[in-house]
Enzyme design. Structure first.
Site, PDB file in Angstrom:
ATOM      1  CB  CYS A   1      -0.982  -0.033   1.170  1.00  0.00           C
ATOM      2  SG  CYS A   1      -0.221  -0.032   2.813  1.00  0.00           S
TER       3      CYS A   1
ATOM      4  CG  ASN B   1       4.275  -1.750   5.234  1.00  0.00           C
ATOM      5  OD1 ASN B   1       5.380  -2.083   5.633  1.00  0.00           O
ATOM      6  ND2 ASN B   1       3.282  -2.625   5.116  1.00  0.00           N
TER       7      ASN B   1
ATOM      8  CB  CYS C   1      -3.741   1.504   7.130  1.00  0.00           C
ATOM      9  SG  CYS C   1      -3.651   2.873   8.326  1.00  0.00           S
ATOM     10  NE  ARG C   2      -4.456   1.545   1.716  1.00  0.00           N
ATOM     11  CZ  ARG C   2      -4.176   2.195   0.610  1.00  0.00           C
ATOM     12  NH1 ARG C   2      -5.001   2.106  -0.424  1.00  0.00           N
ATOM     13  NH2 ARG C   2      -3.089   2.922   0.496  1.00  0.00           N
ATOM     14  CB  SER C   3       0.122  -3.543   2.602  1.00  0.00           C
ATOM     15  OG  SER C   3       1.042  -2.691   3.256  1.00  0.00           O
TER      16      SER C   3
ATOM     17  CG  ASP D   1      -5.172   4.873   2.997  1.00  0.00           C
ATOM     18  OD1 ASP D   1      -5.286   4.392   4.140  1.00  0.00           O
ATOM     19  OD2 ASP D   1      -4.110   5.335   2.550  1.00  0.00           O
TER      20      ASP D   1
END
Ligand code: 4NP
Length: 150
Positions: free
Chosen positions: A9, A12, A14-16, A124
């Site tokens: 993401c 690095n 939150c999402r990934s 996001d």
């Protein structure tokens, strides 16, 4: 055979890392990692509200630390999965000549019967603040990804 997967993401935090944590729970036999196209948060643990939402769904993200994506990742992983189309473009411009490592959107794996079917990015939550919604989408993507590897 796909044995190593990198989730990418922007930050690095939150999402990934959430995608990595969900996949670690579902496919512990795989070699999994995550990275950000940006370097602002290198060395930091996942964002607090993201960790809290993940804990609510049974995932412990506390041991993860942010790192920045690099061209060497094309050689180190079988598959690279981007959280949104901008991440995918930012990854592809770093592709070393001659490498064929597939770079896809994580949402490509959404099952047709998912409530999120048709989504083309993981929004996001650092900006939307919908951390649990992002996790629900990530869980559906992870389910489709696991099914694709069988
Ligand atoms: P992520 O969210 O890409 O899902 O980790 C973000 C976190 C931090 C920033 C951007 C995106 N930031 O610019 O600090």
């Amino acid at each position: 055979m796909t044995t190593s997967i990198l989730f990418v993401c922007l930050g690095n935090i939150c999402r990934s890392p959430a995608a990595e944590a969900v996949m670690r729970a579902r496919a512990p036999q795989l070699s999994l990692d995550s990275a950000g196209t940006g370097g602002w948060h290198v060395g930091q643990p996942p964002y607090g509200p993201m960790q809290e939402a993940a804990r609510g769904r049974g995932y412990d993200m506390s041991a993860l630390r942010a790192r920045q994506f690099s061209a060497g990742d094309f050689l180190a992983f079988d598959l690279i999965l981007a959280m949104d189309p901008q991440n995918l473009a930012d990854i592809e411009v770093q592709r070393p000549g001659g490498t064929l490592t597939p770079v896809k959107l994580f949402t490509d794996y959404l099952p047709g019967d998912s409530a999120f079917a048709g989504a083309t990015e993981v929004p996001d939550p650092y900006y939307t603040r919908d951390f649990d919604g992002a996790l629900a989408l990530i869980e559906d993507c992870a389910g489709g990804l696991v099914a694709s590897l069988r």
